[in-house]
Design an enzyme around this catalytic site. Structure first.
Site, short mmCIF file in Angstrom:
data_model
loop_
_atom_site.label_atom_id
_atom_site.label_comp_id
_atom_site.label_asym_id
_atom_site.label_seq_id
_atom_site.Cartn_x
_atom_site.Cartn_y
_atom_site.Cartn_z
N ARG A 166 0.85 -1.18 0.00
CA ARG A 166 0.00 0.00 0.00
C ARG A 166 0.89 1.24 0.00
NH1 ARG A 166 -3.35 -3.11 -1.13
NH2 ARG A 166 -5.42 -3.47 -0.22
N GLU B 244 -4.56 7.24 -5.85
CA GLU B 244 -4.95 6.47 -7.03
C GLU B 244 -6.40 6.77 -7.41
OE1 GLU B 244 -4.47 2.35 -6.28
OE2 GLU B 244 -2.32 2.48 -5.88
N HIS C 197 -1.63 -0.79 -9.99
CA HIS C 197 -2.25 -1.53 -8.88
C HIS C 197 -2.89 -2.82 -9.40
CE1 HIS C 197 -3.90 -0.92 -4.57
NE2 HIS C 197 -3.65 -2.19 -4.81
#
Length: 399
Positions: free
Chosen positions: A231, A259, A282
């Site tokens: 993360r 994001e 991601h």
């Protein structure tokens, strides 16, 4: 019973929900803003990466279970769920191999500058001289921050490359490190100092937020590789950008601060624009294998909840309640017995924290344990024992 699946989900697994007798409402494109309205009549909610705010729980009185079809629950307001008595579960370990594969892919890509090779070749240029300057990975030291299921999969793959592994985790001791075939660092700064490559696999929590601090990043040697497939929030993003911009470290990251919520959107990242930074979108868990494994685990959790009331991988059931005493009551398995006992406890002004009732064969007798927030006085015990046509035995245990 209605289940809302608010993200993309395999059709075959949606059919599995239907086979459980559920009415399936699949809304993969519903926005975070519209999710409270969409979930208003749902009993079960399934999400992948979509944020579930407190507003969802406040507006959905029937909602009893939220399943994150993924490893973390940082996108879910777990506190709001707990206050409403809603179970929250996730699917840990199902995407471990996929994320580990991406971490190793980023590592090899950075060492051999594979994206730059491809880009230059597509531009019609040949530069074997520049791209022949890779250090290679064999014999180099990989530091692993976090040795959960993903970190362990990275360890196995890095060992196959002939890398030396140093690891840190709050739960890692010398015995566990030896079993994994790794060396143990005493803290994250030491881990970074000993590493040619530092790969982060820490879950996001209040304890790990910002754990990869400026001092950790500055402990890396010049030219070291830093990988993050966990993360963005576990890393000091300002320090990371500063060190990468200065050319002090090379970075491979699958996660970025800020994001986009949607799968496709405009996104400007100062970190992602740097020539010594290789970023992906991601996608760590986004393989067909991983998504199917996660979807199957989601179905298993929902099925267990429907059939038994138990929720595997639940993250918000209290490990320890405020209970100070336990009543153990053996009783006849008849209508109203426990209602009468609980009524007497209520009259005494004592709160019940947990109840578990076990019925014996032939369904003639049962044993019930009732955890209370304070010790019941002797007169309450005598009032319960006095119901001899219902009660076989009463005992009290201080917790």
């Amino acid at each position: 019973m209605r289940i809302l699946v608010a993200d993309a989900f395999p059709k075959e697994r949606l059919d599995d929900f239907r086979a459980l007798g559920l009415e399936v409402d699949h809304q993969p494109t519903v926005s975070v803003a519209d999710l409270p309205a969409a979930a208003r009549e749902a009993r079960i909610l399934v999400v992948r990466g979509k944020q579930v705010t407190g507003e969802v729980f406040a507006g959905a009185p029937a909602l009893s279970l939220v399943v994150r079809a993924g490893a973390g629950v940082n996108t879910i307001d777990v506190g709001a769920a707990s206050r409403r008595g809603v179970y929250v579960a996730n699917c840990p370990g199902q995407n471990s191999i996929a994320v580990a594969e991406l971490a190793i892919g980023l590592l090899v890509a950075l060492d051999r500058r594979i994206p730059d090779n491809v880009a230059l070749l597509r531009a019609g240029k040949w530069d074997k001289k520049t791209f022949s300057e890779a250090e290679g990975l064999f014999g180099r030291t990989l530091g692993i921050a976090g040795v959960g299921s993903i970190g362990r999969e990275v360890v196995r793959r890095a060992q196959a490359l002939g890398m030396r592994i140093v690891a840190w985790s709050r739960s890692l001791d010398d015995a566990a490190a030896k079993q994994l075939g790794v060396e143990r660092a005493s803290d994250l700064v030491e881990l970074a100092r000993r590493s040619d490559v530092l790969s982060v696999h820490l879950p996001l929590s209040k304890e790990t937020r910002g754990a990869i601090s400026r001092s950790v990043l500055e402990a890396l040697r010049p030219g070291a590789i830093f990988l993050n497939t966990a993360r963005a929030e576990v890393v000091d993003q300002e320090a990371l950008l500063e060190l990468a911009r200065a050319g002090r470290i090379r970075v491979g990251t699958d996660v970025f601060a800020g994001e986009p919520e949607k799968g496709q959107a405009e996104f400007q990242s100062e970190l992602g624009k740097l020539p010594n930074v290789y970023g992906t979108h991601h996608i760590g868990a986004s393989t067909a294998q991983a998504q199917d494994a996660i979807a199957r685990e989601t179905v298993r959790i929902v099925a267990s909840f429907l059939r038994t009331g138990r929720v595997p991988s639940c993250v918000n059931v209290a490990r320890k309640t405020p209970a100070r005493a336990r009543l153990v009551i053996r009783h006849f398995d008849k209508v109203g017995v426990l209602a009468n006992v609980l009524g007497l406890i209520r009259e005494a002004g004592i709160n019940v924290e947990e109840v578990q009732n076990t019925v014996f064969e032939e369904a003639q007798a049962a044993s019930c344990s009732i955890d209370l927030d304070e010790s019941p006085p002797p007169e309450l015990l005598e009032r319960i024992r006095a119901r001899r046509d219902e009660i076989l035995f009463v005992d009290k245990v201080e917790l």
